[in-house]
Design a protein around this motif. Sequence first.
Motif, PDB file in Angstrom:
ATOM      1  N   MET A 129      85.274  -1.762  19.410  1.00 52.56           N
ATOM      2  CA  MET A 129      85.455  -2.230  20.790  1.00 52.56           C
ATOM      3  C   MET A 129      85.993  -1.112  21.670  1.00 52.56           C
ATOM      4  SD  MET A 129      86.886  -6.060  20.416  1.00 52.56           S
ATOM      5  CE  MET A 129      87.536  -6.217  22.065  1.00 52.56           C
ATOM      6  N   ALA A 130      86.934  -0.346  21.115  1.00 51.33           N
ATOM      7  CA  ALA A 130      87.515   0.743  21.900  1.00 51.33           C
ATOM      8  C   ALA A 130      86.456   1.809  22.165  1.00 51.33           C
ATOM      9  CB  ALA A 130      88.710   1.333  21.162  1.00 51.33           C
ATOM     10  N   LEU A 131      85.704   2.166  21.121  1.00 49.54           N
ATOM     11  CA  LEU A 131      84.707   3.230  21.276  1.00 49.54           C
ATOM     12  C   LEU A 131      83.593   2.828  22.239  1.00 49.54           C
ATOM     13  CD1 LEU A 131      84.180   4.744  17.722  1.00 49.54           C
ATOM     14  CD2 LEU A 131      85.164   5.850  19.725  1.00 49.54           C
ATOM     15  N   SER A 132      83.224   1.535  22.210  1.00 44.59           N
ATOM     16  CA  SER A 132      82.101   1.122  23.050  1.00 44.59           C
ATOM     17  C   SER A 132      82.559   0.566  24.396  1.00 44.59           C
ATOM     18  CB  SER A 132      81.261   0.078  22.309  1.00 44.59           C
ATOM     19  OG  SER A 132      82.075  -0.997  21.924  1.00 44.59           O
ATOM     20  N   GLU A 133      83.876   0.606  24.622  1.00 45.70           N
ATOM     21  CA  GLU A 133      84.446   0.200  25.913  1.00 45.70           C
ATOM     22  C   GLU A 133      84.068  -1.214  26.311  1.00 45.70           C
ATOM     23  OE1 GLU A 133      83.338   3.199  28.702  1.00 45.70           O
ATOM     24  OE2 GLU A 133      84.194   4.789  27.482  1.00 45.70           O
ATOM     25  N   ILE A 134      84.010  -2.118  25.335  1.00 41.79           N
ATOM     26  CA  ILE A 134      83.739  -3.522  25.665  1.00 41.79           C
ATOM     27  C   ILE A 134      85.048  -4.155  26.120  1.00 41.79           C
ATOM     28  CG2 ILE A 134      82.832  -5.703  24.815  1.00 41.79           C
ATOM     29  CD1 ILE A 134      81.733  -4.128  22.431  1.00 41.79           C
ATOM     30  N   PRO A 135      85.042  -4.842  27.250  1.00 39.45           N
ATOM     31  CA  PRO A 135      86.252  -5.564  27.629  1.00 39.45           C
ATOM     32  C   PRO A 135      86.508  -6.700  26.644  1.00 39.45           C
ATOM     33  CG  PRO A 135      84.444  -6.084  29.104  1.00 39.45           C
ATOM     34  CD  PRO A 135      83.965  -4.986  28.207  1.00 39.45           C
ATOM     35  N   TYR A 136      87.763  -6.912  26.273  1.00 39.76           N
ATOM     36  CA  TYR A 136      88.011  -7.871  25.192  1.00 39.76           C
ATOM     37  C   TYR A 136      88.055  -9.311  25.675  1.00 39.76           C
ATOM     38  CZ  TYR A 136      92.714  -6.871  26.910  1.00 39.76           C
ATOM     39  OH  TYR A 136      93.781  -6.679  27.717  1.00 39.76           O
ATOM     40  N   LYS A 173      90.127   8.137  25.992  1.00 42.82           N
ATOM     41  CA  LYS A 173      88.914   8.053  26.812  1.00 42.82           C
ATOM     42  C   LYS A 173      89.244   8.056  28.300  1.00 42.82           C
ATOM     43  CE  LYS A 173      85.070   6.418  24.378  1.00 42.82           C
ATOM     44  NZ  LYS A 173      83.939   5.541  24.391  1.00 42.82           N
ATOM     45  N   THR A 187      95.393   2.091  16.928  1.00 36.93           N
ATOM     46  CA  THR A 187      94.250   3.010  16.927  1.00 36.93           C
ATOM     47  C   THR A 187      93.326   2.697  18.088  1.00 36.93           C
ATOM     48  OG1 THR A 187      94.377   2.826  14.533  1.00 36.93           O
ATOM     49  CG2 THR A 187      92.508   4.028  15.436  1.00 36.93           C
ATOM     50  N   GLY A 188      93.048   1.397  18.241  1.00 35.60           N
ATOM     51  CA  GLY A 188      92.181   0.987  19.343  1.00 35.60           C
ATOM     52  C   GLY A 188      92.750   1.428  20.683  1.00 35.60           C
ATOM     53  N   TYR A 189      94.036   1.194  20.857  1.00 34.47           N
ATOM     54  CA  TYR A 189      94.685   1.558  22.120  1.00 34.47           C
ATOM     55  C   TYR A 189      94.592   3.057  22.355  1.00 34.47           C
ATOM     56  CZ  TYR A 189      98.188   2.013  25.719  1.00 34.47           C
ATOM     57  OH  TYR A 189      98.819   2.301  26.882  1.00 34.47           O
ATOM     58  N   ILE A 207      92.361   5.163  21.238  1.00 33.72           N
ATOM     59  CA  ILE A 207      91.013   5.588  21.623  1.00 33.72           C
ATOM     60  C   ILE A 207      90.774   5.298  23.109  1.00 33.72           C
ATOM     61  CG2 ILE A 207      88.554   5.210  21.237  1.00 33.72           C
ATOM     62  CD1 ILE A 207      89.219   4.491  18.371  1.00 33.72           C
ATOM     63  N   TYR A 208      91.187   4.109  23.540  1.00 38.27           N
ATOM     64  CA  TYR A 208      91.082   3.758  24.960  1.00 38.27           C
ATOM     65  C   TYR A 208      91.786   4.794  25.822  1.00 38.27           C
ATOM     66  CZ  TYR A 208      89.019  -0.900  25.454  1.00 38.27           C
ATOM     67  OH  TYR A 208      88.154  -1.953  25.527  1.00 38.27           O
TER      68      TYR A 208
END
Lengths: 258, 337
Positions: free
Chosen positions: A58-65, B330, B322-324, B326-327
């Motif tokens: 989700m983070a890599l593909s920038e999908i809003p959650y 970016k 990790t998710g945060y 990466i955000y």
Amino acid sequence: MNTINSLEEMAEGNTIIHHLHPMVKLITTILYLVLVISFDPYNITGLMVFAFYPVILMALSEIPYKPLLKRMLVALPFSFFAGLSNIIFDQKLAMMIGTIPVSYGVISFTTIIVKTVFTVMAVLILIATTSLPQISYQLLAIKVPKIIVEQIMLTYRYISVLLEQVSNMYTAYILRAPDAKGIKMKDMGIFVGQLLLKSFDRAENIYYAMKCRGYDGNYLYAKPNKINQIDWTYLLVVGVVLLLMRFFNLSQIIGSFL
Amino acid sequence: MHMADALVSPAVGGLMLAASAGAVAYSAYKCKDELDEKKIPLMGVMGAVIFAGQMINFTIPGTGSSGHIGGGILLAALLGPFPAFLTITAVLLIQALFFADGGLLALGANIWNMGFYACLLIYPLVFKPIVKKGLNPTRITVASIVSVVLALSLGAFSVVLETLASGITELPFVTFVGLMIPIHLAIGLVEGIVTGGILVFVYKMRPELLESSFQKTKLPKDISIKKVLGMLLAFAVVVGGGVSLFASANPDGLEWAMQNVTGTTELEAKGDVYTNAESIQETTAFLPDYTFKSSGDDGSAVGTSISGLVGGGITLLLAGGTGYLIYAIKRKKEKSA
């Protein structure tokens, strides 16, 4: 009803994940699903590591959650009720957290919910990064009969059109029946019947329109891209990592370091 | 009745996918022979109609509750069994992908429960014989009600079998069946009445639609029903003989497969990584020393589960972090660019 296209709009994003070959994404998603649901109902700690996959993607593909989480709620009730019986019927004590007893039923219930969340997320992420036509080309590539693929594409294309029509008809009905909470059962036959008749005519018109544009029973498809090196690498890395996560209880290893 | 992925085991999910794929392939093959290209857009639009129709709730008199149509029998009556089955399959696939209504691995089970019984079994064996003597509103209504009730009950019964075979729910079989069947009988009755109403309306307005669908897609009596019965028989044998292997007490499908290949379900216990981790654990882990080692063998199991729980929690935090991260990286890149 009008949020139907929001996921597909997301599929037009421009990130690393969006650029991956659809076949690769399809394979990794299915591998993820199989691994997640193959977990033992009592092995909740091993399952937790699998949270990494949806979060990172989700983070890599920038999908809003937010829209994703909203859709996930739809899937939860059925799993919730199926799992609820475990709490009632399986009360063997598994462990104590502080002074609170935890039964095996509670553990397996939690596992079902966690599994539901993970698997639904994985499928929604697939769709939010890959458009339906792309997936359809892959279906053709693995020799799924053309008629099925065309059927899927056409159905999908007309869902939004017909939902709009239904919404209009519904508004018209409700305006004439102010107290009704839905359509009365005795009117339902006529209501859907009208929709059916209109759709028959529409389908005929669509056929003529397609015929005018040279349709001879064969839909023309753009050729999908070839699988390149980045795709192979992604497939290999994700595949190996997922398998490692399945067969080693990483959560327990992390926990035991403390 | 849509089953989610979390409610099937890989073995059951895979089995049902295979069964449904077979039925879909057979239908596609039949359609290729009998269907003219003109019907393809019609099938697409009809799929969309069913999809939209499922979103319209009708009120059930006297209860204050509402329900919606499923559409298997309706489609079969209007399009013929094989095109109808393909149409339902497409609808279910789209629901699974876009609406989290049923899972991707559970898709086979869902197609079987909601499509196969209605279109390929009940329609030719129950619906058609009832209206065989000629179409009229009474016959259409009776055929609709009986068929929908039967198809729904069969589907509900399959859901019970599939979840039980997957070892997901602890509900005893009899209780589960006792809960599922009556409620689906009631739902089926209402849906049957509505389906009948729709078909009667279509028949009154445009009788040629129903009549033509009966004449054009007439099933060759001797072959098709036998084949359908054969498929059902094969399914029963597989379920009866095979699925019991995967019941909850036994190793799950993956472990079962591993056991057959390697002779053990615990590959990881022998790996170097594991022994390394274990030795590190013995020297550095505070939890086993701190709480549980003194309490003997019994305590160590609890120790494992606690360290597992703590680890699980930390894992979740790590994943979120990790998710945060990466955000954040970016965003920074976008700003500087």
